[in-house]
Design a protein around this motif. Sequence first.
Motif, PDB file in Angstrom:
ATOM      1  N   ALA A   1      11.132   6.766  31.774  1.00  0.00           N
ATOM      2  CA  ALA A   1      10.508   5.696  30.982  1.00  0.00           C
ATOM      3  C   ALA A   1       9.433   4.951  31.778  1.00  0.00           C
ATOM      4  O   ALA A   1       8.539   4.352  31.197  1.00  0.00           O
ATOM      5  N   HIS A   2       9.505   5.004  33.120  1.00  0.00           N
ATOM      6  CA  HIS A   2       8.582   4.225  33.951  1.00  0.00           C
ATOM      7  C   HIS A   2       7.744   5.068  34.910  1.00  0.00           C
ATOM      8  O   HIS A   2       6.920   4.525  35.637  1.00  0.00           O
ATOM      9  N   ARG A   3       7.941   6.375  34.925  1.00  0.00           N
ATOM     10  CA  ARG A   3       7.223   7.227  35.881  1.00  0.00           C
ATOM     11  C   ARG A   3       6.578   8.400  35.156  1.00  0.00           C
ATOM     12  O   ARG A   3       7.215   9.059  34.340  1.00  0.00           O
ATOM     13  N   TRP A   4       5.318   8.650  35.489  1.00  0.00           N
ATOM     14  CA  TRP A   4       4.526   9.711  34.879  1.00  0.00           C
ATOM     15  C   TRP A   4       3.946  10.593  35.981  1.00  0.00           C
ATOM     16  O   TRP A   4       3.686  10.111  37.085  1.00  0.00           O
ATOM     17  N   GLN A   5       3.719  11.870  35.670  1.00  0.00           N
ATOM     18  CA  GLN A   5       3.083  12.780  36.619  1.00  0.00           C
ATOM     19  C   GLN A   5       2.038  13.625  35.901  1.00  0.00           C
ATOM     20  O   GLN A   5       2.161  13.881  34.698  1.00  0.00           O
ATOM     21  N   SER A   6       1.035  14.063  36.684  1.00  0.00           N
ATOM     22  CA  SER A   6       0.060  14.988  36.105  1.00  0.00           C
ATOM     23  C   SER A   6       0.790  16.291  35.792  1.00  0.00           C
ATOM     24  O   SER A   6       1.564  16.792  36.601  1.00  0.00           O
ATOM     25  N   ARG A   7       0.543  16.796  34.574  1.00  0.00           N
ATOM     26  CA  ARG A   7       1.220  18.018  34.132  1.00  0.00           C
ATOM     27  C   ARG A   7       0.782  19.206  34.966  1.00  0.00           C
ATOM     28  O   ARG A   7       1.593  20.042  35.360  1.00  0.00           O
ATOM     29  N   GLU A   8      -0.502  19.296  35.235  1.00  0.00           N
ATOM     30  CA  GLU A   8      -1.076  20.339  36.071  1.00  0.00           C
ATOM     31  C   GLU A   8      -2.122  19.694  36.959  1.00  0.00           C
ATOM     32  O   GLU A   8      -2.748  18.714  36.573  1.00  0.00           O
ATOM     33  N   PRO A   9      -2.363  20.250  38.147  1.00  0.00           N
ATOM     34  CA  PRO A   9      -3.415  19.654  38.981  1.00  0.00           C
ATOM     35  C   PRO A   9      -4.796  19.932  38.398  1.00  0.00           C
ATOM     36  O   PRO A   9      -5.005  20.921  37.696  1.00  0.00           O
ATOM     37  N   HIS A  10      -5.711  19.021  38.679  1.00  0.00           N
ATOM     38  CA  HIS A  10      -7.116  19.233  38.336  1.00  0.00           C
ATOM     39  C   HIS A  10      -7.738  20.005  39.491  1.00  0.00           C
ATOM     40  O   HIS A  10      -7.567  19.646  40.655  1.00  0.00           O
ATOM     41  N   LEU A  11      -8.444  21.090  39.181  1.00  0.00           N
ATOM     42  CA  LEU A  11      -9.093  21.894  40.199  1.00  0.00           C
ATOM     43  C   LEU A  11     -10.579  21.586  40.206  1.00  0.00           C
ATOM     44  O   LEU A  11     -11.246  21.641  39.179  1.00  0.00           O
ATOM     45  N   CYS A  12     -11.089  21.247  41.377  1.00  0.00           N
ATOM     46  CA  CYS A  12     -12.514  21.004  41.567  1.00  0.00           C
ATOM     47  C   CYS A  12     -12.917  21.848  42.767  1.00  0.00           C
ATOM     48  O   CYS A  12     -12.675  21.450  43.913  1.00  0.00           O
ATOM     49  N   GLY A  13     -13.478  23.027  42.497  1.00  0.00           N
ATOM     50  CA  GLY A  13     -13.721  23.974  43.571  1.00  0.00           C
ATOM     51  C   GLY A  13     -12.383  24.373  44.165  1.00  0.00           C
ATOM     52  O   GLY A  13     -11.466  24.761  43.450  1.00  0.00           O
ATOM     53  N   ALA A  14     -12.242  24.234  45.471  1.00  0.00           N
ATOM     54  CA  ALA A  14     -10.987  24.574  46.144  1.00  0.00           C
ATOM     55  C   ALA A  14     -10.054  23.367  46.268  1.00  0.00           C
ATOM     56  O   ALA A  14      -8.978  23.479  46.860  1.00  0.00           O
ATOM     57  N   ASP A  15     -10.451  22.225  45.722  1.00  0.00           N
ATOM     58  CA  ASP A  15      -9.650  21.005  45.833  1.00  0.00           C
ATOM     59  C   ASP A  15      -8.708  20.849  44.639  1.00  0.00           C
ATOM     60  O   ASP A  15      -9.064  21.177  43.507  1.00  0.00           O
ATOM     61  N   HIS A  16      -7.520  20.334  44.926  1.00  0.00           N
ATOM     62  CA  HIS A  16      -6.513  20.052  43.908  1.00  0.00           C
ATOM     63  C   HIS A  16      -6.307  18.542  43.825  1.00  0.00           C
ATOM     64  O   HIS A  16      -6.050  17.900  44.849  1.00  0.00           O
ATOM     65  N   TYR A  17      -6.390  17.998  42.611  1.00  0.00           N
ATOM     66  CA  TYR A  17      -6.165  16.581  42.366  1.00  0.00           C
ATOM     67  C   TYR A  17      -4.878  16.445  41.551  1.00  0.00           C
ATOM     68  O   TYR A  17      -4.739  17.070  40.506  1.00  0.00           O
ATOM     69  N   ARG A  18      -3.955  15.615  42.035  1.00  0.00           N
ATOM     70  CA  ARG A  18      -2.717  15.327  41.313  1.00  0.00           C
ATOM     71  C   ARG A  18      -2.540  13.811  41.281  1.00  0.00           C
ATOM     72  O   ARG A  18      -3.095  13.104  42.121  1.00  0.00           O
ATOM     73  N   ALA A  19      -1.738  13.344  40.341  1.00  0.00           N
ATOM     74  CA  ALA A  19      -1.495  11.904  40.263  1.00  0.00           C
ATOM     75  C   ALA A  19      -0.092  11.616  39.772  1.00  0.00           C
ATOM     76  O   ALA A  19       0.503  12.420  39.051  1.00  0.00           O
ATOM     77  N   GLU A  20       0.400  10.461  40.178  1.00  0.00           N
ATOM     78  CA  GLU A  20       1.662   9.929  39.677  1.00  0.00           C
ATOM     79  C   GLU A  20       1.422   8.485  39.291  1.00  0.00           C
ATOM     80  O   GLU A  20       0.785   7.736  40.038  1.00  0.00           O
ATOM     81  N   LEU A  21       1.898   8.096  38.129  1.00  0.00           N
ATOM     82  CA  LEU A  21       1.743   6.750  37.599  1.00  0.00           C
ATOM     83  C   LEU A  21       3.125   6.121  37.492  1.00  0.00           C
ATOM     84  O   LEU A  21       4.055   6.760  36.992  1.00  0.00           O
ATOM     85  N   VAL A  22       3.252   4.880  37.948  1.00  0.00           N
ATOM     86  CA  VAL A  22       4.510   4.147  37.869  1.00  0.00           C
ATOM     87  C   VAL A  22       4.239   2.794  37.223  1.00  0.00           C
ATOM     88  O   VAL A  22       3.371   2.046  37.679  1.00  0.00           O
ATOM     89  N   LEU A  23       4.970   2.493  36.163  1.00  0.00           N
ATOM     90  CA  LEU A  23       4.842   1.194  35.504  1.00  0.00           C
ATOM     91  C   LEU A  23       5.454   0.110  36.375  1.00  0.00           C
ATOM     92  O   LEU A  23       6.486   0.326  37.005  1.00  0.00           O
ATOM     93  N   THR A  24       4.783  -1.049  36.417  1.00  0.00           N
ATOM     94  CA  THR A  24       5.294  -2.195  37.159  1.00  0.00           C
ATOM     95  C   THR A  24       5.437  -3.345  36.173  1.00  0.00           C
ATOM     96  O   THR A  24       5.096  -3.208  35.002  1.00  0.00           O
ATOM     97  N   GLY A  25       5.891  -4.469  36.638  1.00  0.00           N
ATOM     98  CA  GLY A  25       6.076  -5.611  35.749  1.00  0.00           C
ATOM     99  C   GLY A  25       4.787  -6.138  35.144  1.00  0.00           C
ATOM    100  O   GLY A  25       4.778  -6.619  34.024  1.00  0.00           O
TER     101      GLY A  25
END
Length: 152
Positions: free
Chosen positions: A104-128
């Motif tokens: 309910a409070h934590r989210w993750q990127s479903r798949e990484p974003h590829l930019c050339g050879a770079d991988h971008y990932r993210a995690e989102l956490v809800l705060t107050g």
Amino acid sequence: MTDSETAIHSLWHLLSQITAFTFQAGNGEGSRTDWNGRATGQVVVTPWEGGLSFAESGQYTTPHGQRLAMSNRYGWQRGEQGIRLCHLRFGSPVPLFELVPVTAHRWQSREPHLCGADHYRAELVLTGQGFDVEWVITGPRKNERIAYCYRI
């Protein structure tokens, strides 16, 4: 409403209330970039292509204390499984990834974003009073983390 639908609805409502951000950027072992520093600023939320635009403006401070004006723009859209994030560059959206709820409070990127050879990932956490997003960027020349804090 399913747990996932409830989580999407809650985050979507929160996105429209965001007014400020901070971030801390740093690179790790093996990185050949100099992406270190911190920023603070305001977020102006406006409608964008059926979603929301975050127009960020503020001040970036380098590790040497130099202060620079900075701006950035992101687009958020509801997706089938979560909420999609785009970087709005030069008027053209660059799709990054879809964030999906893990709890309910934590989210993750479903798949990484590829930019050339770079991988971008993210995690989102809800705060107050908003949410935090940690970006991880890895590749042959990169090993960076950006810790964003978005607040109401």
